[in-house]
Every structure is written in structure tokens, then in C-alpha cells.
Write an enzyme that holds these catalytic residues in place. Structure first.
Site, mmCIF file in Angstrom:
data_model
loop_
_atom_site.group_PDB
_atom_site.id
_atom_site.type_symbol
_atom_site.label_atom_id
_atom_site.label_comp_id
_atom_site.label_asym_id
_atom_site.label_seq_id
_atom_site.Cartn_x
_atom_site.Cartn_y
_atom_site.Cartn_z
ATOM 1 N N TYR A 122 0.900 -0.932 -0.049
ATOM 2 C CA TYR A 122 0.063 0.102 0.121
ATOM 3 C C TYR A 122 0.929 1.245 0.001
ATOM 4 O O TYR A 122 1.819 1.318 0.736
ATOM 5 C CB TYR A 122 -0.674 -0.182 1.069
ATOM 6 C CG TYR A 122 -1.824 1.341 1.282
ATOM 7 C CD1 TYR A 122 -2.968 1.373 0.586
ATOM 8 C CD2 TYR A 122 -1.242 2.336 2.074
ATOM 9 C CE1 TYR A 122 -3.581 2.532 0.685
ATOM 10 C CE2 TYR A 122 -2.145 3.445 2.268
ATOM 11 C CZ TYR A 122 -3.451 3.545 1.363
ATOM 12 O OH TYR A 122 -4.092 4.642 1.645
ATOM 13 N N ASP B 157 9.323 3.166 0.650
ATOM 14 C CA ASP B 157 8.290 4.005 1.292
ATOM 15 C C ASP B 157 8.270 3.619 2.887
ATOM 16 O O ASP B 157 7.734 2.838 3.367
ATOM 17 C CB ASP B 157 7.142 3.145 0.752
ATOM 18 C CG ASP B 157 5.656 3.922 1.404
ATOM 19 O OD1 ASP B 157 5.793 4.645 2.255
ATOM 20 O OD2 ASP B 157 4.683 3.721 0.823
ATOM 21 N N LYS C 256 2.775 10.876 7.506
ATOM 22 C CA LYS C 256 2.214 10.678 8.898
ATOM 23 C C LYS C 256 2.557 11.730 9.847
ATOM 24 O O LYS C 256 2.232 12.866 9.917
ATOM 25 C CB LYS C 256 2.624 9.257 9.081
ATOM 26 C CG LYS C 256 2.092 8.372 8.192
ATOM 27 C CD LYS C 256 0.818 8.255 8.297
ATOM 28 C CE LYS C 256 0.222 6.985 7.404
ATOM 29 N NZ LYS C 256 -1.377 7.096 7.344
#
Length: 445
Positions: free
Chosen positions: A168, A251, A278
Site C-alpha cells: 500500500y 516507502d 504521517k
């Protein structure tokens, strides 16, 4: 004998009954959340605007947070183990971040100009992550991955990207196991390999050859259930990308919290580019992509033909100010190591609790992130869960809410800095109670 004539496992019907009862208890305890959801459904498809927060019968609506605690619309309070899916690292009321944001607001919100803080924050990121010589900011991890892959394609002059099943990389790069490619994914030519299959992934990279612009990988798959990569796997990617000229992109939107220099530093494998997001702006909207100077030069406006990179809020004053404090004053090396150790200890404790009860429940993860799997461990690759496993996961979620523990609907935990040892002990006790109370409907280890 026909499958229809086969005796039915009574555990399945008991599990379904337990889940129905848990849903009814959940709904009865949250009438205001139900009303909020009903009103929202009139004007928003599904009644919300963020898929990960949607679940049935309706999501719990939160109205307040302080430290590591949140309160819902019906007055119930919880220890927050969701941690805003890793973005809430600093908790809900870290005064140094709040002060920085308030000070930034006092000087004007949208200035349509560069500011000093963006250079300061960039310097902090470059100083701590081995792969990052230069960096640019975005509004989210999704945008960071879009721009990193755009940069890799522009730099190499190639088109294709290799990703991993179960990965993801944001709302437009989602690749769950056993699910056809999402229609919201960007139309970039993609190849796929299996996560943690070092030999197979290296072979796929070499077979792609000159067509392959980039390989993008999470050093720990988050959405798939906090499944860490092996060092052997990451080294194989590094060697194959070096050999073929493909750009290796880590990532680390979630995993950069797992050490002062992220998982790349902890694992000793340096990619060509890294994406972030984040928590880095202290809870404000944030994303970033960075890497080797020669690749990032594709975005250098001083050069003729530079690639464009737009975004109204890329360098917004709130995120830049909060990020300087978050990374420059609070989340230093000591804090990162302490958080990592706390998460590792929590994972060991909950796995020990599951083992004591002889149930097939196993938590995977790295550091301050962990997720339950309702099958025996170890779990080293993503998979398509069975209907029964999904039901157990839902039951776990409702039982934890009833125990005053708020976590992701899929079960993922992301520790916040304000979480205490007592909070962790409460979490372990809740898992232990779940295993004891639900043992009749859980699979045996």
C-alpha cells in the site's frame, strides 16, 4: 458426500452469533455516533470521507483527545492505540507542537511564499536518513509516492514500476492480495512480485531490465498487517536495482518512526529514494520525498527543463513550524529507540498471552507498530484472509473497544509517545481477556 451434507463446524455458527451480539452491544452503547453517521449519509457517500475510518454498523465518532486518550460522542473514553495510523506519534496535546502551530498562525496562515522553516525541516530530514541528500515536501504520503515515482521515471527515462503484492503506497497505489487492481490506481505500467521472496523479486527486476524505472517497497508492509521485510529481501532488491539501473524507493511513510534514521538505517540497506509522511509534522498534514542529489535535481528550478512539482500547501506554515519542533526537539534518537523498545516488548507480551491460551492469534510488527493475525505465526507474507479470520478480527475490534482500547478497525496498533507502561499493561490484559473469553470460537494454535 456432498459438501452440503458435511457436518458444519459448530465454531462457525458460534462465531457468527458472538459477532452479532458484539455488534448489537456496540450499537446500543453509541446512539450519538449512530445519529452522526445517519446525518452524514445524507450528504456524503457512506457517511464519511476516509475509507480506512469506515466500518459497519457505523464508525465511532470522536469529539476530543488529550495525551494518549480520546473521548467519543457518547462520553466513552479510550486509551488511543490507533495513533492516527502512525501520524499521531506525539499524542493529542503535546504543548510544544501546539505552541509552534499557534505562533505560526499568529503570523499569518497562507503567505504564498517560501519561508525559513521549510529549509530547517529539510535539513533535519537530510541529516537523519541515510538515503536523503535532498528532499521536497508534499501534503501526504500518497503525494510523496506519486512524485517519487514521477521523479524516478523522469530520471531514468523508463516507464514501468515494480511493486509487491499486499503493498500500500497511498490511495492511488493499493495492491491487496487476491483483489483485482483498484480502479482508483494511477495508470502507471506496473509489474508485481511477492513480498519477502528475495530470489523471485531479484529475478523479476532483472527480467524487466531497461523497461523498469523504479522498485517501490515498504520495509514493513503496514496495511497488509505489519509484516516486516527480511534484510535478505531488501539486500536482494538493492543489488538488483544497482545492476539494472532501476531506482529503489523505500516507502517509509509509516516505518521512518522505527529509528532515528528509519528502517533503512536499522536494516543497513540504503535506497535511492525515500518517501515520508504521517507524524513528521507533529500531526499536521505532511508528506515528503527525497533521495540522491542527482535524482532530486530533476526538480531543481534552476535547471532548464526541470520537472514541475506543484501543491498549494506543500510548505504550509503550520506543518513546517510543527515539523521543526517534532523532529528537531522531541523525536530525537533517544526517543526513537525508547519507542521502538516499548513496541517490541508489547509485541512479545501479547504473543505470550495468546500462546498461554493456545489460540491461533499472532501479532506481527516492528517496533511501535503491530497487528493481529488470526492464524498461527510466524506470518512473513501478505495473504487473503478467510471469512472466519475477518470475523475474528471484527470481534477483536469490538471487544477491545468494550475494554476501553481504541485501535484501527483492522487491528493495527501504532504507539504514541504519551502511551505509558500502565497503558501497555492494560492492552495486554485486554488481549488476554479476549483470548480467554473467545477461545471457543477462535482457531486452536
Amino acid at each position: 458426500m456432498s459438501p452440503l451434507d458435511a457436518p458444519r463446524d459448530p465454531r462457525n455458527s458460534d462465531l457468527e452469533a458472538a459477532l452479532v451480539e458484539a455488534r448489537e452491544a456496540y450499537s446500543a452503547a453509541r446512539p450519538r455516533s449512530a445519529a452522526i453517521h445517519a446525518r452524514a449519509r445524507e450528504v456524503m457517500p457512506g457517511g464519511n470521507t476516509r475509507t480506512v475510518l469506515f466500518y459497519t454498523p457505523f464508525p465511532t465518532a470522536m469529539v476530543r483527545g488529550e495525551g494518549a486518550r480520546v473521548w467519543d460522542a457518547d462520553g466513552r473514553d479510550y486509551v488511543d492505540f490507533c495513533g492516527e495510523y502512525t501520524a499521531g506519534l506525539f499524542g493529542h496535546s503535546e504543548h510544544r507542537i501546539l505552541d509552534a502551530v499557534k505562533a505560526a498562525m499568529d503570523h499569518g496562515v497562507n503567505l504564498a511564499a517560501v519561508g525559513e522553516n521549510e529549509g530547517k525541516l529539510a535539513a533535519l530530514i537530510c541529516a537523519r536518513f541515510p538515503s536523503v541528500e535532498q528532499v521536497r515536501f508534499t501534503n501526504s504520503g500518497t503525494e510523496a509516492n506519486i512524485m517519487a515515482l514521477a521523479g524516478a521515471r523522469g530520471f531514468t527515462g523508463r516507464t514501468e514500476v515494480l511493486a509487491f503484492r499486499g503493498g500500500y503506497h497511498g490511495g492511488v497505489f493499493t495492491f491487496p492480495v487476491g483483489v483485482p487492481t483498484s480502479p482508483v490506481n494511477l495508470p502507471i505500467p506496473m509489474r508485481f512480485a511477492d513480498y519477502n521472496d528475495a530470489e523471485g523479486a531479484a529475478r523479476a527486476i532483472r527480467e524487466a531490465g531497461d523497461a523498469l524505472a523504479a522498485v517501490i517497497v515498504e520495509p514493513m508492509q503496514g496495511s497488509a498487517g505489519c509484516i516486516p521485510a527480511t534484510r535478505e529481501f531488501l539486500i536482494a532488491l538493492r543489488e538488483a536495482c544497482t545492476e539494472t539501473g532501476a531506482v529503489l524507493v523505500f516507502d517509509e511513510v509509516m516505518t521512518s518512526r522505527h529509528g532515528f534514521g528509519g528502517l533503512q538505517q536499522r536494516m543497513g540497506v540504503t535506497p535511492d529514494m525515500t518517501t515520508f509522511g504521517k507524524y513528521m509534522a507533529g500531526g499536521m498534514s505532511f508528506g515528503a520525498f527525497g533521495g540522491r542529489r542527482d535524482i532530486m535535481a530533476m526538480f531543481d528550478g534552476h535547471r532548464a527543463g526541470a520537472m514541475p512539482h506543484a501543491g498549494t500547501f506543500n510548505n504550509n506554515v503550520l506543518s513546517m513550524a510543527a515539523g521543526c519542533v517534532a523532529l528537531g526537539e522531541i523525536f530525537d534518537e533517544a526517543a526513537a529507540e525508547a519507542l521502538f523498545a516499548r513496541g517490541e516488548a508489547l509485541k512479545a507480551s501479547v504473543n505470550a498471552a495468546c500462546a498461554r491460551h493456545g489460540v491461533a492469534v499472532h501479532f506481527t510488527g516492528t517496533g511501535s507498530m503491530l497487528s493481529p493475525h488470526f492464524r498461527p505465526g510466524p506470518v512473513t507474507a501478505p495473504y487473503k484472509a478467510s471469512v472466519a479470520e475477518e470475523q475474528m478480527r471484527e470481534l477483536f475490534f469490538f471487544d477491545m473497544l468494550a475494554a476501553g482500547i481504541y485501535l484501527a478497525r483492522r487491528g493495527m496498533v501504532a504507539l504514541m509517545l504519551p502511551v505509558t507502561d500502565a497503558d501497555c499493561a492494560r492492552f495486554v490484559a485486554a488481549v488476554e481477556e479476549f483470548c480467554a473469553a473467545r477461545k471457543p470460537v477462535l482457531a486452536a494454535a
